[in-house]
Design an enzyme around this catalytic site. Sequence first.
Site, mmCIF file in Angstrom:
data_model
loop_
_atom_site.group_PDB
_atom_site.id
_atom_site.type_symbol
_atom_site.label_atom_id
_atom_site.label_comp_id
_atom_site.label_asym_id
_atom_site.label_seq_id
_atom_site.Cartn_x
_atom_site.Cartn_y
_atom_site.Cartn_z
ATOM 1 N N LYS A 47 0.827 -1.209 0.000
ATOM 2 C CA LYS A 47 0.000 0.000 0.000
ATOM 3 C C LYS A 47 0.871 1.273 0.000
ATOM 4 C CE LYS A 47 -4.001 -2.254 0.686
ATOM 5 N NZ LYS A 47 -3.611 -3.670 0.789
HETATM 6 C C1 LIG Z 1 -4.226 -4.832 0.337
HETATM 7 C C2 LIG Z 1 -3.393 -6.036 0.274
HETATM 8 C C3 LIG Z 1 -3.649 -7.042 -0.654
HETATM 9 C C4 LIG Z 1 -4.825 -6.977 -1.613
HETATM 10 O O1 LIG Z 1 -4.647 -5.986 -2.584
HETATM 11 P P1 LIG Z 1 -5.921 -5.446 -3.399
HETATM 12 O O2 LIG Z 1 -5.406 -4.329 -4.210
HETATM 13 O O3 LIG Z 1 -6.915 -4.995 -2.362
HETATM 14 O O4 LIG Z 1 -6.426 -6.581 -4.199
HETATM 15 C C5 LIG Z 1 -2.798 -8.133 -0.695
HETATM 16 N N1 LIG Z 1 -1.765 -8.238 0.161
HETATM 17 C C6 LIG Z 1 -1.494 -7.297 1.084
HETATM 18 C C7 LIG Z 1 -0.361 -7.498 2.006
HETATM 19 C C8 LIG Z 1 -2.288 -6.152 1.159
HETATM 20 O O5 LIG Z 1 -2.002 -5.221 2.074
#
Ligand SMILES: *Cc1c(COP(=O)(O)O)cnc(C)c1O
Length: 495
Positions: free
Chosen positions: A112
């Site tokens: 993120k």
């Molecule tokens: C948010 C997240 C995901 C999922 O990603 P999306 O874009 O919501 O599909 C997968 N792994 C981790 C560690 C995340 O923080």
Amino acid sequence: MEVLYKSTRSNSAPVTASQAILKGLSDDGGLFVPEKIPALDKSLAELSKMSYQEVAYEVMKLFFTDFTEEELKDCIAKAYDSKFDTEVIAPMAEADGAYYLELFHGATIAFKDMALSILPHLLITSAKKNNSKNDIVILTATSGDTGKAALAGFADVEHTKIIVFYPKNGVSPIQEKQMVTQKGDNTYVVGIHGNFDDAQTGVKQIFSDKELAAEMDAKGFQFSSANSINIGRLVPQVVYYVYAYAKLLEEGKIEDGEKINVVVPTGNFGNILAAYFAQNMGLPINKLICASNDNKVLFDFFTTGCYDRNREFVLTTSPSMDILISSNLERLIYMTAGSDADKNAAFMASLSKEGKYTITDDMKAQMKDFYGNYASEAETAETIKALYDKTGYVIDTHTAVASCVYNKYKQETNDATKTVIASTASPFKFTRSVMNAIDTKYDAMGDFELVDELSKIANVDVPNAIEEIRTAPVLHDHVCDKTQMQQTVKDFLGI
Ligand SMILES: *Cc1c(COP(=O)(O)O)cnc(C)c1O
């Protein structure tokens, strides 16, 4: 060429990129999509010589066409700096025949950070460009990682406040500790009695409440979103797929134009949608492999064409993927329905009323490059252990879901295409689950003892993000019912 953004749910007039970023969600509840996905205007060979920041500019300039070169480069420079613990920002590790694209070297050690490091700068620039007089209130629902990354990105950023809702019993201990120790006078963190979907639905309801919006405006506030429904989050995620390809090319691992697969551990469908955007820009991508955990609503969708959220919500060891309503899928639905807002709105109405919808055969045919599968809890743990035993490389639970699904894909298809696996979190963020997978003897150890043990066995330094929270005091202890989210927001803002 100017790129404008339309809502997925109505035919209202398109808006500029900066307006779409500022609003987050369209007034009609739809998501903003570019009228047309722009094509890369630099060759792969040229891109292969570029730094992460340079690739970021080449991608973002094509989407954010109302930003000046100076504005965009300024945002990029402020985002991708020493907050990352490696100069290359997104390094790749080769293990057991796949390339793990490590997207966890930012401030909060999950992918993120790749987008949330830049979103505050894009937002503030957008507010200036549109002469916005209001302070921006970022409202975020988190399954664990977005919350902390958004808090870190917006903490003490002038003219912004950030309010994060997370499922009180649905995140890892480290994730929770990271959030509730967040500093910054403009930060608010609330645990809700409910799951992530409840949090996300609550936030969307607050966003689409016109009365509240008017009240806010009168008091000098306006909402925006740091969730991946904001196009300002999606576009920065396109960058690392282009970058990964460019690096593989530079290192001679692939030929110019050779197709690669990407595997993405998926929850809200933002990360994999970014890969789809990259493919549509002309990046040579063969398969988009969508990996789910036991909440395998997307696997069922890609298999049957029916999206059905009517099922038990399962809490897993990959909590950031514990999602039954993948918001960003709406963008794919809209695009494959011929950019027809009415058709998409009908699917979404059915989702909200019946909890499901079924796409047409034509739409399904347009999704042929997607492959879906899932990993059970046991398979996820086995994958962590097997990879560690074989190579010494330790991956987190989310990445393990992707790795397991990739193995299933290979077995099913014998496809030998070179493959990039999006590694979305540091194993230090999910230490207990990771260590338990490697050996049950670790079960008796405390959270931070485990951190030190992981550092030893993986031969990796403990990341700063973890060191910081070892002794940090809890600054947020607010808890509310899922029905009280709006009142909680009002209380925080004093309205
Ligand atoms: C948010 C997240 C995901 C999922 O990603 P999306 O874009 O919501 O599909 C997968 N792994 C981790 C560690 C995340 O923080």
